[in-house]
Design an enzyme around this catalytic site. Structure first.
Site, mmCIF file in Angstrom:
data_model
loop_
_atom_site.group_PDB
_atom_site.id
_atom_site.type_symbol
_atom_site.label_atom_id
_atom_site.label_comp_id
_atom_site.label_asym_id
_atom_site.label_seq_id
_atom_site.Cartn_x
_atom_site.Cartn_y
_atom_site.Cartn_z
ATOM 1 N N LYS A 162 49.542 85.667 7.473
ATOM 2 C CA LYS A 162 49.478 87.122 7.156
ATOM 3 C C LYS A 162 48.457 88.016 7.617
ATOM 4 C CE LYS A 162 53.964 86.617 6.160
ATOM 5 N NZ LYS A 162 54.886 86.845 7.317
ATOM 6 N N ASP A 190 50.089 86.835 11.546
ATOM 7 C CA ASP A 190 51.674 87.697 11.672
ATOM 8 C C ASP A 190 50.945 89.107 11.224
ATOM 9 O OD1 ASP A 190 54.327 88.737 11.524
ATOM 10 O OD2 ASP A 190 54.670 87.649 10.409
#
Length: 363
Positions: A162, A190
């Site tokens: 992330k 992401d």
């Protein structure tokens, strides 16, 4: 096998550690469970997480949509007519994709039970075992590197990192993680819509220059910015995965027509369940585009449905179904077996779920 009752309940499962993204921080799964009862005594199970920052769905809206609209539209219908039921659900209320997904999943569970076959075999039967990545929450670089090494010790070979909170620190995060894990481990990132288009290009080019070998970048820009998504794809060599930009088959078709992404991420809570997810698979196959199957913060019920879809379809080549691994306990009896990165399906009818413990019914 006719629908006689639809019950709604809550489930609460603490996470092992807080789940952090560019959009939110979560410490426990607080989801809505759906039970669809039939005149034969069979029960189908579905689930919906209230993920307001992504789908716009809250606990209240999910329960209201199911009780006041969806349930009333399909009560008494025969499970054999799955196509007709899905049309009724779609027309009962606009949007509310998580509520629709929960009921859709329960109905497909019953569809498999009706024909005494595991759902993945009815949908395609491509394989019986899949391997998932695991998500590394966004934190300071050193902490993320430690979490990455811990995941590798547990047997994970692919990590989804992330990012998206601070471009300069994001680069440092990835450099620190790559240095820690070496180059035998796949890293995908992401950004959860965290960057602007030009900013995303700068960050990703820097990661390319650093030789970080990123497998792909997921949703680098805001969901509505398809032009920005295409700009990123056209200006970096790292493949671009569209996630929040794709809810419906129509969205997937538009993204692919515009050449805005290399890959499509399918999540049942965005598509409204398996019915439209199958359509996205067909569209992707036509365009020769591989798909990833993902999940929100969900327990084993709805993730199990995504597992069956992934096992059924060869166009789904990337697996991001780590939700159950993040939970501190498993309250669901039956279903697929989750053993760290390996997920194995069984041959029980439907989704194979026998019972869900700890439910708090809302009727």
């Amino acid at each position: 096998m006719k629908i006689t009752n639809i019950r709604v309940a809550e489930i609460s499962v603490p996470l092992k550690v807080p789940f952090k993204t560019a959009l939110r921080t979560v410490t426990s799964i607080e989801d809505i469970i759906v039970e669809v009862h039939t005149d034969t005594g069979n029960i189908g199970y579905g689930e919906a997480p209230p993920t307001a920052v992504i789908t716009g769905d809250t606990k209240g809206s999910i329960v209201g949509a199911i009780n006041d609209y969806i349930s009333k539209s399909i009560m008494g219908m025969d499970i054999e007519n799955i196509e007709g039921i899905m049309k009724k659900i779609d027309r009962s209320i606009v949007k509310n994709t998580s509520a629709k997904a929960a009921v859709d999943i329960a109905l497909y569970d019953l569809y498999g039970q009706l024909y005494n076959a595991p759902l993945y075999k009815l949908l395609g039967g491509h394989r019986k075992e899949i391997t998932t990545d695991i998500t590394i929450s966004v934190n300071e670089p050193e902490e993320m590197a430690k979490d990455s090494l811990d995941a590798i010790k547990r047997g994970f070979k692919t990590l989804k990192i992330k990012v998206g909170k601070d471009p300069l620190i994001d680069i440092e995060r990835m450099k620190t993680i790559r240095k820690a894990v070496g180059y035998d481990i796949k890293l995908r990132i992401d950004a959860n819509q965290g960057w602007k288009p030009k900013e995303a290009v700068r960050v990703l080019r820097k990661m390319e220059d650093e030789g970080l070998e990123i497998e792909f970048v997921e949703q680098p820009v805001e969901a509505h910015d398809v032009e920005g998504l295409k700009f990123v794809r056209d200006n970096v060599s790292i493949p671009v995965l569209a996630d929040e930009s794709v809810f419906s088959p129509k969205d997937a078709l538009y993204i692919l027509q515009q050449g805005a992404a290399d890959l499509i991420n399918i999540k049942l809570m965005k598509t409204g369940g398996l019915h439209d997810a199958l359509k996205i698979c067909s569209i992707a196959e036509i365009y020769g585009t591989e798909c990833m199957i993902g999940c929100m913060l969900e327990s084993k019920v709805s993730v199990n449905a995504a597992v069956h879809l992934a096992a059924a379809k060869s166009v789904i080549t990337k697996i991001d179904l780590d939700g159950p691994f993040l939970c501190s306990e498993d309250t669901i009896e039956g279903g697929s077996t989750f053993e760290e990165s390996k997920i194995t399906l069984n041959d029980e009818p439907g989704l194979g779920i026998k019972k869900i413990n700890g439910l708090k019914y809302l009727d």
